[in-house]
Design an enzyme around this catalytic site. Structure first.
Site: not given
Length: 333
Positions: A310-311
């Site tokens: 998700h980064r």
């Protein structure tokens, strides 16, 4: 380690081991080495003895250095005992025969290590997956894909020997082409930013006994399904015979894992560091599908689940990537 005021004042000699000293808050603190063995001469003798330990008395077990006499090592191996659980009383913690006998007496003589301990490769995989879950904020997206067109293509495009390309091959083929349109998912999070990879190198999970490998198909987006299939079969054979080279399992930019040969409908996979995603594929089964006109059809279907970092990847980007894979699978390549 307890630091005392005495040991921290410049010019004041540190206490000799075994001496009682007063700590910062007034408590009495005793150093590690028992009194009676605390003379400087005694410490020199112990250090000299430790330096004389032959290399064969040193083992590394589970990343921990263990020192034991050859006799003790032999007995422990025969009895299935893990020496890392035993406190040695000899020089530099050397485990003696008496230490082993005392341990056996306390444990009732039962082995403390199951036979078939992890190999170095299994430990490396375990550490990598643990680190992945600790460092990467995973999120997961899944969708159903009709596999009729995929299976029909597989049947129609048989190999020269009459065999079929593997399901792993078709998944790699599809994923490689989808990654070409989503370069951010073909990247790694390095120094607080995504770094795009020039090539699309897709790894695929292979179980070989108790071992797990992820051989890599390099530049998979430039190869047709039959070329990929030849490499998949070659690398799978090398994995199961324990003959993979370091290059065979390095440099992957995305991974796929397929448990369709088992009664597993769906699952979530852990991202293979330092990649940004992994695709998990469940078994292909039959389902009753009702079309827009109310017609009923028996269809082949499977569930695919994407795990994403998700980064790097947001929900919409991950969903669009899954849509692309679904379109390619249902379009028959």
């Amino acid at each position: 380690e307890i630091k005392t005021e005495v040991s921290s004042i410049k010019g004041v000699q540190r206490p000799i081991p075994g001496m009682k000293v007063t700590g910062v808050h007034g408590e009495t603190v005793k150093t590690e080495i028992p009194e009676g063995k605390a003379t400087r001469e005694g410490m020199k003798q112990r250090e000299a003895a430790a330096k004389k330990l032959p290399p064969r008395q040193v083992q590394v077990i589970g990343g921990k250095t263990v020192r034991a006499t050859p006799l003790v090592q032999n007995i422990a191996q025969k009895k299935g005992i893990s020496l890392e659980n035993i406190q040695g009383t000899g020089p530099r913690g050397l485990i003696t025969k008496k230490d082993l006998e005392d341990y056996l007496a306390l444990s009732g003589g039962e082995p403390t290590q199951a036979k078939g301990a992890f190999s170095a490769h299994q430990l490396a995989v375990a550490r990598s997956l643990t680190r992945s879950k600790q460092e990467i904020p995973h999120f997961y997206l899944k969708c159903r894909c009709f596999a009729d067109a995929l299976l029909a293509w597989r049947e129609k495009n048989r190999l020269g020997d009459g065999g079929k390309v593997s399901i792993d091959t078709l998944i790699i083929y599809v994923v490689a082409r989808a990654l070409g349109e989503f370069p951010l998912i073909n990247s790694s999070f390095i120094e607080n930013r995504p770094v795009l990879h020039k090539g699309i190198h897709v790894g695929f999970a292979v179980a070989a006994g108790e071992e797990l490998y992820a051989p890599v198909i390099r530049d998979a987006n430039t190869k047709d399904a039959k070329k990929i299939d030849a490499e998949v079969k070659k690398l799978s054979s090398k994995a199961r015979s324990g003959k993979l080279d370091p290059r065979d399992v390095s440099g992957g930019t995305f991974t796929v894992t397929n448990l369709g040969m088992y009664p597993v409908d769906e699952f979530c996979a852990i991202i293979n560091l330092p990649q940004a995603g992994i695709l998990a594929v469940g078994r292909i089964g039959k389902t009753l599908d009702i079309d827009e006109n109310g017609g009923m059809h028996i269809r082949s279907v499977c569930t695919i689940t994407g795990s994403f970092d998700h980064r790097i990847v947001n929900g919409a980007q991950g969903a669009a990537f899954m849509q692309k894979i679904k379109d390619l699978m249902e379009g028959g390549l």
